[in-house]
Design a protein around this motif. Sequence first.
Motif, PDB file in Angstrom:
ATOM      1  N   ALA A  23       0.827  -1.213   0.000  1.00 37.39           N
ATOM      2  CA  ALA A  23       0.000   0.000   0.000  1.00 37.39           C
ATOM      3  C   ALA A  23       0.856   1.257   0.000  1.00 37.39           C
ATOM      4  CB  ALA A  23      -0.949  -0.011   1.186  1.00 37.39           C
ATOM      5  N   ASP A  24       2.017   1.216   0.631  1.00 36.63           N
ATOM      6  CA  ASP A  24       2.898   2.388   0.683  1.00 36.63           C
ATOM      7  C   ASP A  24       3.440   2.793  -0.685  1.00 36.63           C
ATOM      8  OD1 ASP A  24       2.645   2.974   3.350  1.00 36.63           O
ATOM      9  OD2 ASP A  24       4.452   1.877   3.955  1.00 36.63           O
ATOM     10  N   LEU A  25       3.324   1.929  -1.664  1.00 39.55           N
ATOM     11  CA  LEU A  25       3.795   2.231  -3.015  1.00 39.55           C
ATOM     12  C   LEU A  25       2.797   3.092  -3.791  1.00 39.55           C
ATOM     13  CD1 LEU A  25       5.169  -1.319  -3.775  1.00 39.55           C
ATOM     14  CD2 LEU A  25       6.496   0.719  -3.170  1.00 39.55           C
ATOM     15  N   PHE A  26       1.614   3.307  -3.215  1.00 41.52           N
ATOM     16  CA  PHE A  26       0.545   4.057  -3.880  1.00 41.52           C
ATOM     17  C   PHE A  26       0.451   5.470  -3.322  1.00 41.52           C
ATOM     18  CE2 PHE A  26      -0.446  -0.288  -4.735  1.00 41.52           C
ATOM     19  CZ  PHE A  26      -1.112  -0.289  -5.947  1.00 41.52           C
ATOM     20  N   ALA A  27       0.020   6.396  -4.175  1.00 42.99           N
ATOM     21  CA  ALA A  27      -0.282   7.761  -3.744  1.00 42.99           C
ATOM     22  C   ALA A  27      -1.492   7.723  -2.816  1.00 42.99           C
ATOM     23  CB  ALA A  27      -0.583   8.628  -4.963  1.00 42.99           C
ATOM     24  N   GLU A  28      -1.633   8.741  -1.978  1.00 44.60           N
ATOM     25  CA  GLU A  28      -2.750   8.799  -1.016  1.00 44.60           C
ATOM     26  C   GLU A  28      -4.107   8.652  -1.686  1.00 44.60           C
ATOM     27  OE1 GLU A  28      -2.855   8.692   2.293  1.00 44.60           O
ATOM     28  OE2 GLU A  28      -0.671   8.599   2.344  1.00 44.60           O
ATOM     29  N   ASN A  29      -4.286   9.258  -2.855  1.00 38.26           N
ATOM     30  CA  ASN A  29      -5.586   9.232  -3.543  1.00 38.26           C
ATOM     31  C   ASN A  29      -5.595   8.276  -4.733  1.00 38.26           C
ATOM     32  OD1 ASN A  29      -3.863  10.703  -5.139  1.00 38.26           O
ATOM     33  ND2 ASN A  29      -5.342  12.309  -5.615  1.00 38.26           N
ATOM     34  N   ALA A  30      -4.733   7.273  -4.719  1.00 40.21           N
ATOM     35  CA  ALA A  30      -4.635   6.310  -5.820  1.00 40.21           C
ATOM     36  C   ALA A  30      -5.914   5.490  -5.942  1.00 40.21           C
ATOM     37  CB  ALA A  30      -3.444   5.377  -5.593  1.00 40.21           C
ATOM     38  N   GLN A  31      -6.045   4.849  -7.104  1.00 44.89           N
ATOM     39  CA  GLN A  31      -7.194   3.988  -7.354  1.00 44.89           C
ATOM     40  C   GLN A  31      -6.710   2.682  -7.981  1.00 44.89           C
ATOM     41  OE1 GLN A  31     -10.202   4.754 -10.586  1.00 44.89           O
ATOM     42  NE2 GLN A  31     -11.496   5.125  -8.800  1.00 44.89           N
ATOM     43  N   VAL A  32      -7.309   1.574  -7.521  1.00 45.65           N
ATOM     44  CA  VAL A  32      -7.043   0.253  -8.093  1.00 45.65           C
ATOM     45  C   VAL A  32      -8.353  -0.304  -8.620  1.00 45.65           C
ATOM     46  CG1 VAL A  32      -6.389  -2.138  -7.590  1.00 45.65           C
ATOM     47  CG2 VAL A  32      -5.083  -0.258  -6.573  1.00 45.65           C
ATOM     48  N   ALA A  43      -5.657   3.599   2.136  1.00 50.28           N
ATOM     49  CA  ALA A  43      -6.206   2.736   3.196  1.00 50.28           C
ATOM     50  C   ALA A  43      -7.071   1.631   2.601  1.00 50.28           C
ATOM     51  CB  ALA A  43      -7.003   3.569   4.200  1.00 50.28           C
ATOM     52  N   GLU A  44      -7.899   1.980   1.619  1.00 52.23           N
ATOM     53  CA  GLU A  44      -8.759   0.969   0.986  1.00 52.23           C
ATOM     54  C   GLU A  44      -7.928  -0.020   0.168  1.00 52.23           C
ATOM     55  OE1 GLU A  44     -12.483   1.043  -2.032  1.00 52.23           O
ATOM     56  OE2 GLU A  44     -12.552   2.529  -0.408  1.00 52.23           O
ATOM     57  N   ILE A  45      -6.874   0.467  -0.464  1.00 49.46           N
ATOM     58  CA  ILE A  45      -5.987  -0.411  -1.233  1.00 49.46           C
ATOM     59  C   ILE A  45      -5.312  -1.413  -0.298  1.00 49.46           C
ATOM     60  CG2 ILE A  45      -3.836  -0.463  -2.574  1.00 49.46           C
ATOM     61  CD1 ILE A  45      -4.856   2.225  -3.855  1.00 49.46           C
ATOM     62  N   GLU A  46      -4.903  -0.962   0.884  1.00 47.88           N
ATOM     63  CA  GLU A  46      -4.281  -1.883   1.841  1.00 47.88           C
ATOM     64  C   GLU A  46      -5.283  -2.955   2.291  1.00 47.88           C
ATOM     65  OE1 GLU A  46      -1.662  -2.091   5.946  1.00 47.88           O
ATOM     66  OE2 GLU A  46      -2.120  -0.132   5.082  1.00 47.88           O
ATOM     67  N   LYS A  47      -6.524  -2.576   2.535  1.00 51.61           N
ATOM     68  CA  LYS A  47      -7.553  -3.566   2.915  1.00 51.61           C
ATOM     69  C   LYS A  47      -7.767  -4.569   1.788  1.00 51.61           C
ATOM     70  CE  LYS A  47     -10.124  -0.544   5.994  1.00 51.61           C
ATOM     71  NZ  LYS A  47     -11.331   0.264   6.152  1.00 51.61           N
ATOM     72  N   TRP A  48      -7.800  -4.074   0.540  1.00 49.90           N
ATOM     73  CA  TRP A  48      -8.006  -4.947  -0.623  1.00 49.90           C
ATOM     74  C   TRP A  48      -6.868  -5.955  -0.752  1.00 49.90           C
ATOM     75  CZ3 TRP A  48      -4.526  -4.041  -4.848  1.00 49.90           C
ATOM     76  CH2 TRP A  48      -4.702  -4.911  -5.932  1.00 49.90           C
ATOM     77  N   ILE A  49      -5.612  -5.493  -0.681  1.00 47.48           N
ATOM     78  CA  ILE A  49      -4.489  -6.411  -0.872  1.00 47.48           C
ATOM     79  C   ILE A  49      -4.359  -7.360   0.318  1.00 47.48           C
ATOM     80  CG2 ILE A  49      -2.596  -4.977   0.007  1.00 47.48           C
ATOM     81  CD1 ILE A  49      -2.564  -7.233  -3.141  1.00 47.48           C
TER      82      ILE A  49
END
Length: 105
Positions: A23-32, A43-49
Motif C-alpha cells: 500500500a505504501d507504493l501508492f499515492a494517497e488518492n490512488a485507485q485500483v 487505506a482501501e488499497i491496503e484492505k483490498w491487498i
Amino acid sequence: MNLPKVIAELVTSQNEFDSAAYADLFAENAQVSDEGKKHDGKAEIEKWIDKSKTDYKATMEPLNYDEKEDILSAKIAGSFPGSPLILKFHFKIADGKIQNLKVTG
C-alpha cells in the motif's frame, strides 16, 4: 527485465505478503481496479491487498514489461480457481508512486 523501482517493489511486497509495504507504493488518492471493483485511496488499497493475500495467497512472477505503456504481464499463482493465471497490470506512475492500477486478464 528492467522494471521501474516502484513496480519491482510492488512485486517484492506481493511475494512477501506485506500488505503495508504494498500500500505504501501508492499515492494517497490512488485507485485500483481489479475483479470488477474499484478501491480508492491508500487505506482501501491496503484492505483490498490484505484480503487478497488472505484469500488467495497469490504470488507474482513478472513475464514482460512494456515500458512505453507501463504494462506488466505477470504469472499469478495462488489458491484460486484457474491458478496460475497470466494477468496484465496497467500502471500510471507519478513522483515515484502508483497513481492508478488496473488489473486485466
